[in-house]
Scaffold this active site. Structure first.
Site, PDB file in Angstrom:
ATOM      1  N   ARG A 157       3.941   7.579  16.838  1.00  0.00           N
ATOM      2  CA  ARG A 157       4.666   8.402  16.216  1.00  0.00           C
ATOM      3  C   ARG A 157       3.715   9.895  16.431  1.00  0.00           C
ATOM      4  O   ARG A 157       2.906  10.115  16.474  1.00  0.00           O
ATOM      5  CB  ARG A 157       4.508   8.223  14.761  1.00  0.00           C
ATOM      6  CG  ARG A 157       5.228   6.865  14.074  1.00  0.00           C
ATOM      7  CD  ARG A 157       4.930   6.822  12.749  1.00  0.00           C
ATOM      8  NE  ARG A 157       5.554   5.292  12.377  1.00  0.00           N
ATOM      9  CZ  ARG A 157       5.419   4.912  11.119  1.00  0.00           C
ATOM     10  NH1 ARG A 157       4.693   5.378  10.490  1.00  0.00           N
ATOM     11  NH2 ARG A 157       6.163   3.722  10.873  1.00  0.00           N
ATOM     12  N   TYR A 196       1.243   2.292  15.572  1.00  0.00           N
ATOM     13  CA  TYR A 196       2.708   2.932  15.754  1.00  0.00           C
ATOM     14  C   TYR A 196       2.472   4.045  16.462  1.00  0.00           C
ATOM     15  O   TYR A 196       1.568   4.794  16.742  1.00  0.00           O
ATOM     16  CB  TYR A 196       3.133   3.352  14.467  1.00  0.00           C
ATOM     17  CG  TYR A 196       3.228   2.399  13.475  1.00  0.00           C
ATOM     18  CD1 TYR A 196       4.562   1.630  13.327  1.00  0.00           C
ATOM     19  CD2 TYR A 196       2.189   2.081  12.353  1.00  0.00           C
ATOM     20  CE1 TYR A 196       4.752   0.801  12.201  1.00  0.00           C
ATOM     21  CE2 TYR A 196       2.385   1.222  11.671  1.00  0.00           C
ATOM     22  CZ  TYR A 196       3.695   0.202  11.336  1.00  0.00           C
ATOM     23  OH  TYR A 196       3.693  -0.564  10.410  1.00  0.00           O
ATOM     24  N   GLY A 251       6.942  -5.192   3.938  1.00  0.00           N
ATOM     25  CA  GLY A 251       6.763  -4.692   2.470  1.00  0.00           C
ATOM     26  C   GLY A 251       7.904  -4.449   1.647  1.00  0.00           C
ATOM     27  O   GLY A 251       8.415  -5.083   0.748  1.00  0.00           O
ATOM     28  N   LYS A 291      -0.586  -5.271  14.194  1.00  0.00           N
ATOM     29  CA  LYS A 291       0.690  -5.013  13.558  1.00  0.00           C
ATOM     30  C   LYS A 291       1.446  -3.714  14.306  1.00  0.00           C
ATOM     31  O   LYS A 291       0.990  -2.589  14.427  1.00  0.00           O
ATOM     32  CB  LYS A 291       0.751  -4.719  11.995  1.00  0.00           C
ATOM     33  CG  LYS A 291       1.991  -4.473  11.612  1.00  0.00           C
ATOM     34  CD  LYS A 291       1.791  -3.993   9.979  1.00  0.00           C
ATOM     35  CE  LYS A 291       2.930  -3.407   9.282  1.00  0.00           C
ATOM     36  NZ  LYS A 291       2.773  -2.539   8.161  1.00  0.00           N
ATOM     37  N   ASP A 318       0.700  -1.276  -0.035  1.00  0.00           N
ATOM     38  CA  ASP A 318      -0.135   0.092   0.087  1.00  0.00           C
ATOM     39  C   ASP A 318       0.814   1.204   0.109  1.00  0.00           C
ATOM     40  O   ASP A 318       0.299   2.297   0.089  1.00  0.00           O
ATOM     41  CB  ASP A 318      -0.926   0.005   1.042  1.00  0.00           C
ATOM     42  CG  ASP A 318      -0.224  -0.162   2.528  1.00  0.00           C
ATOM     43  OD1 ASP A 318       0.554  -1.171   2.965  1.00  0.00           O
ATOM     44  OD2 ASP A 318       0.077   0.816   3.174  1.00  0.00           O
TER      45      ASP A 318
END
Length: 268
Positions: free
Chosen positions: A147, A145, A227, A176, A25
């Site tokens: 961030r 995440y 990825g 994830k 993606d």
């Protein structure tokens, strides 16, 4: 068996509850990965090498040859941002679960940046998508995440444990995130989560991929999402075969009759 549980079984090819996803993606955030024909070849190579699922946006899913995904799950990513925005960490929803159902998806994914300036809206989006997933029987992969302007160490174990717990509490089926530096910390995080923890592969050049994969799986995590280290490789198929054999090692060791990934690849 519910629709969601049926779809969840499709996310693990050997049925061992472990996952190897190849996110593709990145083209929204980083620009094109490949042209249409080359992208289809990449998907064929990744699927044939043993990836359990690929992650793409809804429009890209429409350009794929359906024959490429007969043995590999399709995850439609619902979040996006670009580095050109005033706040690149401000992920927004660009699709919904119903669109993913129409696209034939086996699961959807959303990206949440905890600690960003728009954290509140992103958390609301996660909760709303989780509710829609329950209505449609669609598994949800939450990409979590740490961030933002106040995040000092995005791999801090306490912070990682927190972002994983947010995914659990707001209704994700798989989470994830990045790996903690210390494998013991990652083992504690994975053991405390009632849903599978899948670890992001990171950018190319972040150490030996095989060593990284073995460390992640030894910590008790349930899979990998790799990825760029796959699709930017000179041999994506070789990278996926390596990862698949690590992620699903126990399934193949415990059942000699289970076909190897190379045999599976020959059938695609």
């Amino acid at each position: 068996m519910t629709g969601k549980s049926l779809r969840l079984t499709r996310l693990s090819r050997p049925g061992d509850g472990r996952f190897l996803f190849v996110p593709m993606d990145h083209s929204v955030a980083d620009g094109p990965i490949a042209g249409t024909a080359a992208f289809n070849r990449l998907v064929r190579e990744v699927a044939g090498a043993g990836a359990d699922g690929i992650v793409v946006h809804k429009g890209r899913a429409r350009s794929l040859d359906p024959a490429l995904l007969t043995g590999t799950a399709l995850l439609v990513h619902l979040s996006a941002s670009t580095p050109h925005a005033a706040d690149p960490e401000a992920k927004v929803l660009v699709g919904d679960v119903e669109e993913a159902v129409r696209a034939g998806a086996d699961a959807v994914s959303v990206h949440i940046n905890v600690g960003s300036e728009t954290e509140a809206r992103q958390l609301a989006d996660l909760g709303a998508v989780a509710a829609a997933c329950d209505r449609w029987g669609m598994p949800l992969l939450a990409m979590m995440y740490a961030r933002g302007p106040h995040i000092q160490n995005p791999r801090d174990p306490a912070l990682l444990a927190h972002v994983v717990s947010i995914a659990v509490d707001l209704g994700a089926d798989i989470v994830k995130t990045v790996s903690a530096v210390d494998s013991k910390d990652m083992a504690s995080i994975a053991a405390s989560s009632p849903i599978p923890v899948v670890v992001a592969g990171g950018a190319p050049g972040n150490g030996d991929l095989s060593v990284f994969a073995h460390s992640v799986m030894a910590s008790g995590c349930r899979g990998l999402a790799v990825g760029r280290r796959v699709f930017e490789s000179s041999d994506p198929g070789a990278e996926v075969r390596l990862l698949a054999e690590v992620v699903h090692a126990e399934a193949y060791e415990s059942d000699p009759e289970t076909p190897t990934f190379r045999e599976m690849a020959g059938a695609i």
